[in-house]
Design an enzyme around this catalytic site. Structure first.
Site, PDB file in Angstrom:
ATOM      1  CG  PHE A  20       1.112  14.370 -19.849  1.00 43.21           C
ATOM      2  CD1 PHE A  20       1.375  13.139 -19.276  1.00 43.21           C
ATOM      3  CD2 PHE A  20       1.876  14.770 -20.934  1.00 43.21           C
ATOM      4  CE1 PHE A  20       2.369  12.316 -19.769  1.00 43.21           C
ATOM      5  CE2 PHE A  20       2.880  13.955 -21.442  1.00 43.21           C
ATOM      6  CZ  PHE A  20       3.121  12.730 -20.861  1.00 43.21           C
ATOM      7  N   GLY A  21      -2.675  16.761 -19.053  1.00 43.78           N
ATOM      8  CA  GLY A  21      -3.615  17.451 -18.166  1.00 43.78           C
ATOM      9  C   GLY A  21      -5.046  17.032 -18.432  1.00 43.78           C
ATOM     10  CD  GLU A 176      15.777  13.510 -22.558  1.00 42.52           C
ATOM     11  OE1 GLU A 176      14.747  13.364 -23.238  1.00 42.52           O
ATOM     12  OE2 GLU A 176      15.820  13.330 -21.325  1.00 42.52           O
TER      13      GLU A 176
HETATM   14  C1  LIG Z   1       9.867  16.429 -27.267  1.00 42.68           C
HETATM   15  C2  LIG Z   1       9.315  16.729 -25.892  1.00 42.68           C
HETATM   16  C3  LIG Z   1       9.895  16.168 -24.780  1.00 42.68           C
HETATM   17  C4  LIG Z   1       9.373  16.419 -23.507  1.00 42.68           C
HETATM   18  N1  LIG Z   1       9.957  15.835 -22.425  1.00 42.68           N
HETATM   19  C5  LIG Z   1       9.409  15.990 -21.201  1.00 42.68           C
HETATM   20  C6  LIG Z   1       9.927  15.307 -20.072  1.00 42.68           C
HETATM   21  O1  LIG Z   1      10.914  14.565 -20.182  1.00 42.68           O
HETATM   22  N2  LIG Z   1       9.317  15.483 -18.870  1.00 42.68           N
HETATM   23  C7  LIG Z   1       8.226  16.285 -18.733  1.00 42.68           C
HETATM   24  O2  LIG Z   1       7.675  16.377 -17.625  1.00 42.68           O
HETATM   25  N3  LIG Z   1       7.725  16.964 -19.770  1.00 42.68           N
HETATM   26  C8  LIG Z   1       8.281  16.838 -21.003  1.00 42.68           C
HETATM   27  N4  LIG Z   1       7.760  17.502 -22.075  1.00 42.68           N
HETATM   28  C9  LIG Z   1       6.672  18.458 -21.849  1.00 42.68           C
HETATM   29  C10 LIG Z   1       5.346  17.763 -21.666  1.00 42.68           C
HETATM   30  O3  LIG Z   1       5.149  16.820 -22.701  1.00 42.68           O
HETATM   31  C11 LIG Z   1       4.248  18.800 -21.643  1.00 42.68           C
HETATM   32  O4  LIG Z   1       4.497  19.696 -20.589  1.00 42.68           O
HETATM   33  C12 LIG Z   1       2.891  18.164 -21.447  1.00 42.68           C
HETATM   34  O5  LIG Z   1       2.592  17.320 -22.532  1.00 42.68           O
HETATM   35  C13 LIG Z   1       1.809  19.224 -21.283  1.00 42.68           C
HETATM   36  O6  LIG Z   1       0.585  18.593 -21.100  1.00 42.68           O
HETATM   37  P1  LIG Z   1      -0.743  19.271 -21.608  1.00 42.68           P
HETATM   38  O7  LIG Z   1      -1.861  18.405 -21.143  1.00 42.68           O
HETATM   39  O8  LIG Z   1      -0.757  20.710 -21.245  1.00 42.68           O
HETATM   40  O9  LIG Z   1      -0.662  19.225 -23.196  1.00 42.68           O
HETATM   41  P2  LIG Z   1      -0.331  18.043 -24.201  1.00 42.68           P
HETATM   42  O10 LIG Z   1       0.116  16.830 -23.495  1.00 42.68           O
HETATM   43  O11 LIG Z   1       0.548  18.631 -25.234  1.00 42.68           O
HETATM   44  O12 LIG Z   1      -1.747  17.738 -24.851  1.00 42.68           O
HETATM   45  C14 LIG Z   1      -2.443  18.639 -25.644  1.00 42.68           C
HETATM   46  C15 LIG Z   1      -3.502  17.879 -26.426  1.00 42.68           C
HETATM   47  O13 LIG Z   1      -4.375  18.824 -27.022  1.00 42.68           O
HETATM   48  C16 LIG Z   1      -4.701  18.398 -28.339  1.00 42.68           C
HETATM   49  N5  LIG Z   1      -5.066  19.608 -29.087  1.00 42.68           N
HETATM   50  C17 LIG Z   1      -4.329  20.723 -29.236  1.00 42.68           C
HETATM   51  N6  LIG Z   1      -5.014  21.639 -29.939  1.00 42.68           N
HETATM   52  C18 LIG Z   1      -6.203  21.079 -30.251  1.00 42.68           C
HETATM   53  C19 LIG Z   1      -7.346  21.531 -30.970  1.00 42.68           C
HETATM   54  N7  LIG Z   1      -7.400  22.749 -31.511  1.00 42.68           N
HETATM   55  N8  LIG Z   1      -8.382  20.683 -31.103  1.00 42.68           N
HETATM   56  C20 LIG Z   1      -8.362  19.450 -30.558  1.00 42.68           C
HETATM   57  N9  LIG Z   1      -7.309  18.974 -29.854  1.00 42.68           N
HETATM   58  C21 LIG Z   1      -6.240  19.778 -29.713  1.00 42.68           C
HETATM   59  C22 LIG Z   1      -3.417  17.734 -28.829  1.00 42.68           C
HETATM   60  O14 LIG Z   1      -3.691  16.824 -29.880  1.00 42.68           O
HETATM   61  C23 LIG Z   1      -2.921  17.044 -27.542  1.00 42.68           C
HETATM   62  O15 LIG Z   1      -3.408  15.725 -27.455  1.00 42.68           O
HETATM   63  C24 LIG Z   1       8.264  17.274 -23.364  1.00 42.68           C
HETATM   64  C25 LIG Z   1       7.673  17.841 -24.490  1.00 42.68           C
HETATM   65  C26 LIG Z   1       8.196  17.562 -25.750  1.00 42.68           C
HETATM   66  C27 LIG Z   1       7.556  18.165 -26.965  1.00 42.68           C
END
Ligand SMILES: Cc1cc2nc3c(=O)[nH]c(=O)nc-3n(C[C@H](O)[C@H](O)[C@H](O)COP(=O)(O)OP(=O)(O)OC[C@H]3O[C@@H](n4cnc5c(N)ncnc54)[C@H](O)[C@@H]3O)c2cc1C
Length: 441
Positions: A20-21, A176
């Site tokens: 997402f970020g 959920e």
């Molecule tokens: C089952 C579940 C349900 C959820 N439900 C909700 C909800 O209803 N509402 C809500 O707001 N939030 C929810 N969340 C939380 C939300 O999904 C996270 O807060 C959000 O995805 C965080 O975004 P991010 O960009 O920090 O990381 P992420 O979206 O997790 O993205 C991280 C990315 O980094 C990549 N990555 C990681 N390590 C490496 C590496 N070493 N090399 C290359 N790529 C890498 C991964 O493949 C991934 O694509 C839920 C989470 C889960 C697991």
């Protein structure tokens, strides 16, 4: 060795993670005077909030994933690579990846989080995490394989293990998932498995604190528990798991539940790359960042979303690990990176809390929008609307909508397929003991 991101005349920004970020940041850098490289170990973005529906056979995996190349089609200043990033060499402004070294001028870590088993290797080995699509598909296969095995299991203890489904962690994901399993039991299993006595199928939700949905209002907590009770879920509050060997789950208070399916949603920890100063890693394995997401102690390494902890008086443990926090940080960081490059003042991050919601099966959800709180059917429609709108891609929105409408009227779920059977790799007791020691030391 091939130079993966050669220096041109523009500053190079490398983003690790297309979650997402990461994607919000990359999108906002479109048409800016910088070269961007986005790296992810998968070639798709995962919509994690609906993973539990994939795991319980409600949705196909494809409908909650979106190809990263498609998101950035036509974004001329962006290059995407599928690669796993292993290590940061901050002194050399380089990262080590599975496709070689990549240089950067500015590095943004958006690697998200992973399941936290709090150093308990045996539980980690035997319980099922649900943080990625492959993990959700493993879980779907395991649930269906266990139901098939239960049909022919003569031994009562083995049958109980196969038919007891335990969800650990009573946050939104746990609630959920338990609700979806209960719906599966109520509407689907009795038709799919006519030989099965449906009363033999049990769903447990185990939570360490006195209430479910700890971060939500008291109304949401009570109502979600009522909804789960109505669906026949056994809620165990103030209960902590002490051991799980893949067949028997033990609780700290001495209770035991025979189960071959334990779903772990009891905690997450940030995915921090090697090479960074360990002193900058705070609670929840998150990187300590300042008000513009700059990692403490570095001048050109940023972290955002689940892996970042921006500690303030209001958020002493950093912002909640939710999609809106990651998206908002990505959006502002794009602006601030351009400000830094153009030597303009930066803007501190301010989190806009959009509220929280969780659904508990069909027609039931709880929604907290600050002072406005509601539960039941309207909350359920609100939950569906918000999730549909935030899913990436029109096709995905349409497919999920059609699936939900179909399931609503047919009381059926379409994807109960064991396409890729799930099999745990064998690990010996000695290996587990060593893992346990390493994790706790
Ligand atoms: C089952 C579940 C349900 C959820 N439900 C909700 C909800 O209803 N509402 C809500 O707001 N939030 C929810 N969340 C939380 C939300 O999904 C996270 O807060 C959000 O995805 C965080 O975004 P991010 O960009 O920090 O990381 P992420 O979206 O997790 O993205 C991280 C990315 O980094 C990549 N990555 C990681 N390590 C490496 C590496 N070493 N090399 C290359 N790529 C890498 C991964 O493949 C991934 O694509 C839920 C989470 C889960 C697991």
């Amino acid at each position: 060795m091939e130079q993966h991101f050669p220096k041109g005349n523009k500053p190079r920004i490398v983003i690790v993670g297309g979650g997402f970020g990461g994607i919000e940041l990359a999108k906002k850098l479109r048409n800016k005077n910088v070269d961007v490289m986005l790296l992810d170990k998968h070639n798709y973005h995962t919509f994690q909030p609906l993973l539990y529906q994939v795991a319980t056979g409600g949705l196909e995996a494809d409908s909650i994933a979106f190809p990263l190349r498609k998101i950035f089609k036509g974004q001329k200043n962006l290059t995407f690579r599928v690669t796993e990033v292993h290590k940061v060499d901050a002194a050399e402004n380089t990262i080590e990846t599975s496709i070689g070294m990549i240089d950067y001028d500015h590095l943004v870590l958006a690697t998200g989080s992973t399941s936290n088993f709090f150093g308990q290797a045996e539980i980690e080995y035997n319980a099922m995490p649900m943080k990625s699509i492959p993990e959700a598909l493993n879980l779907r296969s395991l649930i269906l394989q266990n139901l098939e095995a239960a049909q022919i299991a003569a031994d009562p203890l083995l049958r109980a293990q196969l038919l007891n489904f335990v969800v650990v962690g009573g946050g939104p994901t746990g609630v959920e998932t338990a609700g979806a399993l209960a719906e599966l039991k109520k509407h689907v299993l009795k038709n799919d498995y006519p030989e099965l006595n449906i009363d033999d199928v049990n769903i447990y939700l185990i939570e360490g604190s006195p209430e479910l949905l700890g971060a939500m209002s008291v109304q949401a907590q009570q109502k979600s528990a009522d909804f789960l009770h109505e669906l026949g879920v056994t809620i165990m509050n103030n209960a902590r798991v002490s051991a799980y060997d893949g067949a028997m789950l033990s609780l700290v208070d001495g209770q035991h539940i025979p189960s071959s399916t334990v779903i772990w949603s009891a905690g997450v920890k940030g995915v921090v790359l090697d090479g960074l100063n360990a002193e900058k890693v705070v609670r929840g394995n998150r990187l300590k960042v300042n008000e513009i997401n700059l990692v403490d102690g570095y001048t050109n390494i940023y972290a955002l979303g689940d892996v970042a902890a921006m500690i303030t008086d209001e958020f002493p443990n950093g912002h909640p690990g939710v999609a809106p926090a990651a998206i908002q940080q990505g959006k502002l960081l794009a602006k601030n990176l351009m400000n830094i490059i153009e030597k303009k003042p930066t803007e501190p991050f301010k989190y806009f809390d959009k509220g929280a919601m969780a659904t508990v099966g069909r027609n039931r959800a709880v929604v907290d929008l600050h002072k406005i709180r509601f539960q039941g059917v309207f909350a359920w429609f609100t939950w569906m609307f918000v999730h549909l709108m935030t899913l990436v891609g029109f096709r995905n929105k349409l497919v999920v909508f059609v699936n939900w409408v179909w399931s609503y009227f047919s009381y059926d779920r379409g994807t109960r397929l064991i396409i890729r059977p799930f099999l745990k790799e064998k690990s010996t007791d000695e290996e587990l003991a060593v893992q346990n020691e390493t994790k706790t030391s």
